[in-house]
Design a protein around this motif. Sequence first.
Motif, mmCIF file in Angstrom:
data_model
loop_
_atom_site.group_PDB
_atom_site.id
_atom_site.type_symbol
_atom_site.label_atom_id
_atom_site.label_comp_id
_atom_site.label_asym_id
_atom_site.label_seq_id
_atom_site.Cartn_x
_atom_site.Cartn_y
_atom_site.Cartn_z
ATOM 1 N N ALA A 3 36.561 -38.502 -1.900
ATOM 2 C CA ALA A 3 35.122 -38.290 -2.079
ATOM 3 C C ALA A 3 34.361 -38.597 -0.803
ATOM 4 O O ALA A 3 33.409 -37.886 -0.444
ATOM 5 C CB ALA A 3 34.612 -39.163 -3.220
ATOM 6 N N ALA A 4 34.762 -39.641 -0.090
ATOM 7 C CA ALA A 4 34.093 -39.979 1.168
ATOM 8 C C ALA A 4 34.304 -38.878 2.202
ATOM 9 O O ALA A 4 33.375 -38.484 2.912
ATOM 10 C CB ALA A 4 34.609 -41.309 1.691
ATOM 11 N N THR A 9 32.139 -34.290 5.371
ATOM 12 C CA THR A 9 32.259 -32.905 5.846
ATOM 13 C C THR A 9 31.153 -32.024 5.265
ATOM 14 O O THR A 9 30.621 -31.162 5.972
ATOM 15 C CB THR A 9 33.627 -32.313 5.505
ATOM 16 O OG1 THR A 9 33.849 -32.399 4.100
ATOM 17 C CG2 THR A 9 34.727 -33.034 6.242
ATOM 18 N N ALA A 10 30.796 -32.235 4.015
ATOM 19 C CA ALA A 10 29.728 -31.435 3.419
ATOM 20 C C ALA A 10 28.380 -31.783 4.051
ATOM 21 O O ALA A 10 27.519 -30.913 4.210
ATOM 22 C CB ALA A 10 29.675 -31.654 1.909
ATOM 23 N N GLY A 11 28.200 -33.042 4.428
ATOM 24 C CA GLY A 11 26.952 -33.442 5.060
ATOM 25 C C GLY A 11 26.815 -32.914 6.471
ATOM 26 O O GLY A 11 25.704 -32.745 6.982
ATOM 27 N N ALA A 12 27.936 -32.639 7.133
ATOM 28 C CA ALA A 12 27.900 -32.129 8.500
ATOM 29 C C ALA A 12 27.679 -30.622 8.552
ATOM 30 O O ALA A 12 27.317 -30.091 9.599
ATOM 31 C CB ALA A 12 29.192 -32.488 9.213
ATOM 32 N N ARG A 13 27.862 -29.942 7.469
ATOM 33 C CA ARG A 13 27.730 -28.482 7.469
ATOM 34 C C ARG A 13 26.338 -28.000 7.859
ATOM 35 O O ARG A 13 26.224 -27.074 8.671
ATOM 36 C CB ARG A 13 28.132 -27.916 6.114
ATOM 37 C CG ARG A 13 29.613 -27.955 5.895
ATOM 38 C CD ARG A 13 29.995 -27.366 4.557
ATOM 39 N NE ARG A 13 31.398 -27.627 4.298
ATOM 40 C CZ ARG A 13 31.898 -27.808 3.114
ATOM 41 N NH1 ARG A 13 31.131 -27.749 2.042
ATOM 42 N NH2 ARG A 13 33.184 -28.054 2.959
ATOM 43 N N PRO A 14 25.265 -28.577 7.315
ATOM 44 C CA PRO A 14 23.931 -28.114 7.752
ATOM 45 C C PRO A 14 23.681 -28.362 9.238
ATOM 46 O O PRO A 14 23.054 -27.544 9.907
ATOM 47 C CB PRO A 14 22.960 -28.921 6.892
ATOM 48 C CG PRO A 14 23.743 -29.364 5.722
ATOM 49 C CD PRO A 14 25.152 -29.514 6.203
#
Length: 75
Positions: A3-4, A9-14
């Motif tokens: 989850a971390a 990785t999802a937070g870095a996409r934008p």
Amino acid sequence: MQAASTTVTAGARPLATAAAGALVLPLGVRGTLTVGAVLQIVPVILLLVSPVRALRYMPVPPARTAVPPAREGAS
């Protein structure tokens, strides 16, 4: 742990999307894709020059020292 990793990785996409959009203006699409491809190679190079490559066995972590329990009423 999964989850971390997913959150990071999802937070870095934008941020990556914004950086790619900013690079398209001066470099064009082909130049931006070239920069992205070169940046994909950087982690591989870092692993090749790091001491991780020379490891043959898993290192033993240092022994944990026991922490004495807190006493009631101690000041």
